[in-house]
Design an enzyme around this catalytic site. Structure first.
Site, short mmCIF file in Angstrom:
data_model
loop_
_atom_site.label_atom_id
_atom_site.label_comp_id
_atom_site.label_asym_id
_atom_site.label_seq_id
_atom_site.Cartn_x
_atom_site.Cartn_y
_atom_site.Cartn_z
N ASP A 21 86.53 12.19 -2.07
CA ASP A 21 86.39 13.20 -3.13
C ASP A 21 86.65 14.58 -2.52
OD1 ASP A 21 85.76 14.15 -5.69
OD2 ASP A 21 83.61 14.29 -5.25
N HIS A 53 80.64 21.40 -11.23
CA HIS A 53 79.88 20.48 -10.38
C HIS A 53 78.43 20.93 -10.23
CE1 HIS A 53 84.09 19.93 -8.92
NE2 HIS A 53 83.74 18.67 -8.91
N GLY A 54 77.56 20.00 -9.90
CA GLY A 54 76.23 20.37 -9.46
C GLY A 54 75.16 20.32 -10.52
P1 13P Z 1 78.62 16.22 -11.03
O1 13P Z 1 78.31 17.35 -10.09
O2 13P Z 1 78.56 16.64 -12.45
O3 13P Z 1 77.82 15.03 -10.77
O4 13P Z 1 80.16 15.82 -10.78
C1 13P Z 1 80.54 15.21 -9.58
C2 13P Z 1 81.98 15.41 -9.31
O5 13P Z 1 82.74 15.81 -10.16
C3 13P Z 1 82.46 15.11 -7.95
O6 13P Z 1 83.79 15.43 -7.76
#
Ligand code: 13P
Length: 333
Positions: free
Chosen positions: A83, A186-187
């Site tokens: 990722d 994110h987060g």
């Molecule tokens: P969240 O932070 O909403 O869980 O998303 C994770 C993400 O998109 C990782 O690339």
């Protein structure tokens, strides 16, 4: 061996009209939690991790253990995905370690964390695609800037994806999947109120999907941030701010508009952390962290299994995937 490519798993999802969760993991218990959920719900699954995100001293040790864990789940197709690879070198390291898919995030400069030019993003993405193709590995890229914290250090502003740029980007790079910024971040801090169509631009997904029908669309920042988990965490020493995430029904709807990969990290981590905090608080003499981690693993696995039902991937592990080694041999032939 069930390790297979992102392209194969997402092509199957598109043909079947469902989405596949890509769950962020930062330790081996979490890998087990996700794979147990996949096995118990018979789901194809994407396990993803960010370089440097684990507590292991080296990515290579963590990644090796992660890949070996996948071998214990021959009954479900599994993609192991990097990722937000910040640069080509990190993506190549993950490919060399055995990952079946990588994301090159050329949308942000890895040093300044500022948005890069379209041309710079294309250049670094093409470099990764060339390296990955020779090894049968899939590639995801990012266009526009998804907000929030990817690694606890960066807090980029949201820059929405431009549909025409998306079409040009795919024509130039030939990526398998594209993360499109549609207003999510994110987060643990996303929206200040339940998001409506002006902040969560689901219409962009539909427009972009129509322009690049052979490329898979990825929705990042898809956690819902469940209020009950936040309350448990905060009642046990935490201090998470009130915030709203992406509603479950919007995630399910996104798979009908063109999204096939749904990224979730924070929800799983909240489930894991809440259970750990409760277990540790219940036993003031606890010194061995294993019982608390066990509670965390079970809670995370239950949460991931629920999400698999929402995304539609549950019950879809009904095909025999091509093992990555065979895909790689075909690409080299
Ligand atoms: P969240 O932070 O909403 O869980 O998303 C994770 C993400 O998109 C990782 O690339």
């Amino acid at each position: 061996m069930t390790l297979c490519t992102l392209r194969e798993v997402l092509d199957h999802a598109r043909a079947g009209g469902y989405g596949v969760g890509a769950f962020n993991v930062t330790d081996i218990e979490q890998v087990e939690a996700v794979l147990d959920a996949a096995a118990s719900t018979s789901s194809p699954v994407i396990v993803q991790t960010i370089a440097g995100a684990s507590a292991f001293a080296s990515d290579e040790l963590y990644w090796d253990l992660l890949l070996r864990t996948v071998d214990h789940y021959p009954q479900v197709p599994v993609v192991v995905h990097l990722d937000h690879g910040p640069d080509a070198e990190t993506c190549k390291r993950a490919i060399d370690a055995g990952f079946s898919s990588v994301m090159i995030d050329g949308s942000l400069d890895p040093v300044t964390h500022q948005p890069t030019s379209f041309e710079a993003n294309v250049a670094v993405t093409k470099e990764v695609v060339a390296y990955a193709r020779e090894r049968g590995v899939s590639v995801e890229a990012e266009l526009g800037t998804i907000g929030g914290s990817k690694d606890g250090a960066t807090h980029a502003e949201i820059v929405l994806a431009d549909p025409d740029e998306a079409a040009r980007f795919v024509a130039e790079t030939d990526v398998d999947a594209l993360a499109v910024a549609i207003g999510t971040s994110h987060g643990a801090y996303k929206f200040t109120s339940p998001p409506d169509g002006t902040v969560l631009r689901m219409d962009l997904i539909e427009t972009i999907a129509g322009l690049i029908p052979d490329t898979h669309l990825v929705m990042h920042g898809s956690s819902s941030l469940p209020a009950d988990l936040r309350e448990i965490i905060n009642a046990h020493g935490g201090g998470l701010p009130e915030s709203w995430g992406v509603p479950e029904d919007e995630k399910a709807r996104s798979t009908k508009l063109g999204v096939t990969k749904i990224n979730q990290g924070m929800d799983s981590h909240m489930a894991y952390a809440a259970a750990m905090r409760v277990a540790l608080a219940a036993d003031p003499l606890a010194a061995d962290p294993a019982p608390a981690a066990k509670a965390g693993r079970a809670a995370m696995s239950a949460m991931v299994a629920e999400r698999m039902a929402v995304f539609g991937q549950a019950g879809r592990a009904d095909y025999t995937p091509t093992p990555l080694r065979e895909t790689a041999a075909l690409s080299l032939a």
